[in-house]
Scaffold this motif. Structure first.
Motif, PDB file in Angstrom:
ATOM      1  N   ASN A 104     -47.023 151.767 -50.303  1.00  0.00           N
ATOM      2  CA  ASN A 104     -46.650 150.818 -49.261  1.00  0.00           C
ATOM      3  C   ASN A 104     -45.307 150.154 -49.539  1.00  0.00           C
ATOM      4  N   ALA A 105     -44.937 150.061 -50.809  1.00  0.00           N
ATOM      5  CA  ALA A 105     -43.587 149.619 -51.127  1.00  0.00           C
ATOM      6  C   ALA A 105     -42.582 150.608 -50.544  1.00  0.00           C
ATOM      7  N   PRO A 150     -58.894 145.072 -38.856  1.00  0.00           N
ATOM      8  CA  PRO A 150     -58.703 143.900 -39.727  1.00  0.00           C
ATOM      9  C   PRO A 150     -57.716 144.160 -40.864  1.00  0.00           C
ATOM     10  N   ALA A 151     -57.732 145.386 -41.395  1.00  0.00           N
ATOM     11  CA  ALA A 151     -56.823 145.693 -42.510  1.00  0.00           C
ATOM     12  C   ALA A 151     -55.363 145.644 -42.071  1.00  0.00           C
ATOM     13  N   SER A 152     -55.078 146.113 -40.861  1.00  0.00           N
ATOM     14  CA  SER A 152     -53.704 146.075 -40.359  1.00  0.00           C
ATOM     15  C   SER A 152     -53.242 144.644 -40.126  1.00  0.00           C
ATOM     16  N   GLY A 153     -54.158 143.794 -39.648  1.00  0.00           N
ATOM     17  CA  GLY A 153     -53.815 142.385 -39.499  1.00  0.00           C
ATOM     18  C   GLY A 153     -53.418 141.772 -40.825  1.00  0.00           C
ATOM     19  N   MET A 154     -54.211 142.059 -41.862  1.00  0.00           N
ATOM     20  CA  MET A 154     -53.907 141.547 -43.202  1.00  0.00           C
ATOM     21  C   MET A 154     -52.615 142.140 -43.737  1.00  0.00           C
ATOM     22  N   TYR A 155     -52.404 143.407 -43.473  1.00  0.00           N
ATOM     23  CA  TYR A 155     -51.232 144.153 -43.955  1.00  0.00           C
ATOM     24  C   TYR A 155     -49.927 143.509 -43.493  1.00  0.00           C
ATOM     25  N   PHE A 156     -49.796 143.369 -42.195  1.00  0.00           N
ATOM     26  CA  PHE A 156     -48.544 142.856 -41.644  1.00  0.00           C
ATOM     27  C   PHE A 156     -48.373 141.358 -41.881  1.00  0.00           C
ATOM     28  N   MET A 157     -49.456 140.601 -41.787  1.00  0.00           N
ATOM     29  CA  MET A 157     -49.346 139.168 -42.039  1.00  0.00           C
ATOM     30  C   MET A 157     -48.911 138.904 -43.485  1.00  0.00           C
ATOM     31  N   THR A 158     -49.495 139.648 -44.425  1.00  0.00           N
ATOM     32  CA  THR A 158     -49.140 139.475 -45.836  1.00  0.00           C
ATOM     33  C   THR A 158     -47.683 139.832 -46.085  1.00  0.00           C
ATOM     34  N   TYR A 159     -47.233 140.932 -45.481  1.00  0.00           N
ATOM     35  CA  TYR A 159     -45.842 141.350 -45.669  1.00  0.00           C
ATOM     36  C   TYR A 159     -44.873 140.295 -45.147  1.00  0.00           C
ATOM     37  N   GLU A 160     -45.131 139.778 -43.949  1.00  0.00           N
ATOM     38  CA  GLU A 160     -44.254 138.753 -43.377  1.00  0.00           C
ATOM     39  C   GLU A 160     -44.309 137.463 -44.197  1.00  0.00           C
ATOM     40  N   PHE A 201     -41.531 144.695 -53.599  1.00  0.00           N
ATOM     41  CA  PHE A 201     -42.620 143.832 -54.061  1.00  0.00           C
ATOM     42  C   PHE A 201     -43.474 143.372 -52.880  1.00  0.00           C
ATOM     43  N   ALA A 202     -42.836 142.916 -51.806  1.00  0.00           N
ATOM     44  CA  ALA A 202     -43.578 142.431 -50.635  1.00  0.00           C
ATOM     45  C   ALA A 202     -44.384 143.568 -49.995  1.00  0.00           C
ATOM     46  N   GLY A 203     -43.772 144.731 -49.856  1.00  0.00           N
ATOM     47  CA  GLY A 203     -44.470 145.865 -49.263  1.00  0.00           C
ATOM     48  C   GLY A 203     -45.612 146.353 -50.122  1.00  0.00           C
ATOM     49  N   GLY A 204     -45.386 146.427 -51.430  1.00  0.00           N
ATOM     50  CA  GLY A 204     -46.442 146.874 -52.333  1.00  0.00           C
ATOM     51  C   GLY A 204     -47.629 145.938 -52.343  1.00  0.00           C
ATOM     52  N   LEU A 205     -47.365 144.643 -52.386  1.00  0.00           N
ATOM     53  CA  LEU A 205     -48.454 143.670 -52.409  1.00  0.00           C
ATOM     54  C   LEU A 205     -49.188 143.637 -51.066  1.00  0.00           C
TER      55      LEU A 205
END
Length: 301
Positions: free
Chosen positions: A280-281, A181-191, A214-218
């Motif tokens: 992550n940034a 689930p965390a990876s799903g949130m990770y990539f969806m948020t970045y995109e 900024f996008a990667g960090g968040l």
């Protein structure tokens, strides 16, 4: 939604993701050490203070007691594992996106991006679980005063000798529960953030370095907001003596709730969040730089 760069190349994602992962480890490992030590510190005796009163106290004691090397203790395991792990992670994300396209110029929805991200979490667990097990054991042994392992390879050998491959992969289910689930949130948020930050009429591939950071960090913040509770359970389970939790993570969860309350599931929260943004940034910046390089040297890859 801004138009996504096309076509999607899982193979380029593989190589660029590996470079991004190396960037993440170098930036984020010191606070990962602090996080694990806070999550696994023993319960204090009645009337005694805890080993670490918080993130800054743990950082100070580690730095003064062990020097800079103490903050990077156990980094060999994630460095060795992180390149293929992040390579496979980004490959899985790219593959997940491609599998959901009916034609090369399809723009995916956010639920589809989330699903692609979850696939990447499944892909990485095989590599991630043993590296996490070794890393956690090496990170806590200095705090306990017991030097059982001389390094990552010695730790892996001893684990295998004591319990076989199951000993090395202890905590795999919890790693899956954390990363899918965390990876799903990770990539969806970045995109999502890349699309928001892309000026009208421009391509997401033209984003500036500050906007990528900024996008990667968040995205890292959102990732860990989902991942912290199963990560606490995983750290406890992977560093526990053999046989302590016969029913797996259920025993860990019951013990934590009973003895320390629900808040114990968010141990290390401050260290995680301080680490998440810069690490992550750096990861996504490394990924985007590597991707541009690959597009330049191997446009048909």
């Amino acid at each position: 939604m801004a138009k996504q760069p096309q076509p999607i190349s899982p193979l380029k994602n593989f190589f660029a993701g590996g470079f991004g992962g190396v960037c993440l480890v170098f930036v984020g490992h010191p606070l990962d050490t602090i996080k694990v030590r806070l999550q696994t510190q023993p319960k204090p005796q009645p009337g005694q203070p805890p080993l670490y009163s918080g993130t800054l106290d743990c950082f100070r004691k580690t730095l003064f007691g062990e020097g800079i090397r103490g903050l990077y203790r156990g980094m060999a395991a994630p460095i060795v594992g992180v390149t293929p792990m992040f390579a496979v992670c980004f490959f899985g994300f790219g593959l997940g996106k491609r599998l959901q396209q009916t034609k090369p110029d399809d723009v995916l929805t956010y639920p589809q991006l989330f699903a692609a991200g979850m696939l990447s979490g499944v892909f990485t667990t095989v590599i991630m679980a043993p590296g996490e097990r070794i890393k956690c054991l090496l990170q806590i042994q200095a705090a306990t005063g017991e030097a059982k392992y001389s390094g990552s390879l010695d730790c892996a050998k001893q684990l295998y000798r004591e319990a076989g491959i199951r000993g090395v992969y202890k905590g795999t289910v919890l790693t899956l529960m954390r990363d899918v689930p965390a990876s799903g949130m990770y990539f969806m948020t970045y995109e999502w953030l890349k699309n928001i930050l892309t000026p009208e009429g421009k391509s997401v591939s033209d984003l500036s370095v500050p906007r990528i950071l900024f996008a990667g960090g968040l995205a890292g913040i959102f990732n860990w907001a989902v991942a912290i509770p199963p990560d606490v359970l995983k750290s406890r389970f992977q560093t526990a003596p053999a046989g302590k939790y016969p029913n797996g993570f259920r025993d860990v969860l019951r013990e934590l709730i009973r003895e320390e309350g629900v808040a114990s599931l968010y141990k290390g929260f401050t260290a995680v969040m301080i680490r998440a943004f810069p690490a992550n940034a750096a990861c996504f910046l490394g990924f985007e730089v590597a991707m541009k390089f690959l597009n330049w040297v191997a446009p048909g890859l």
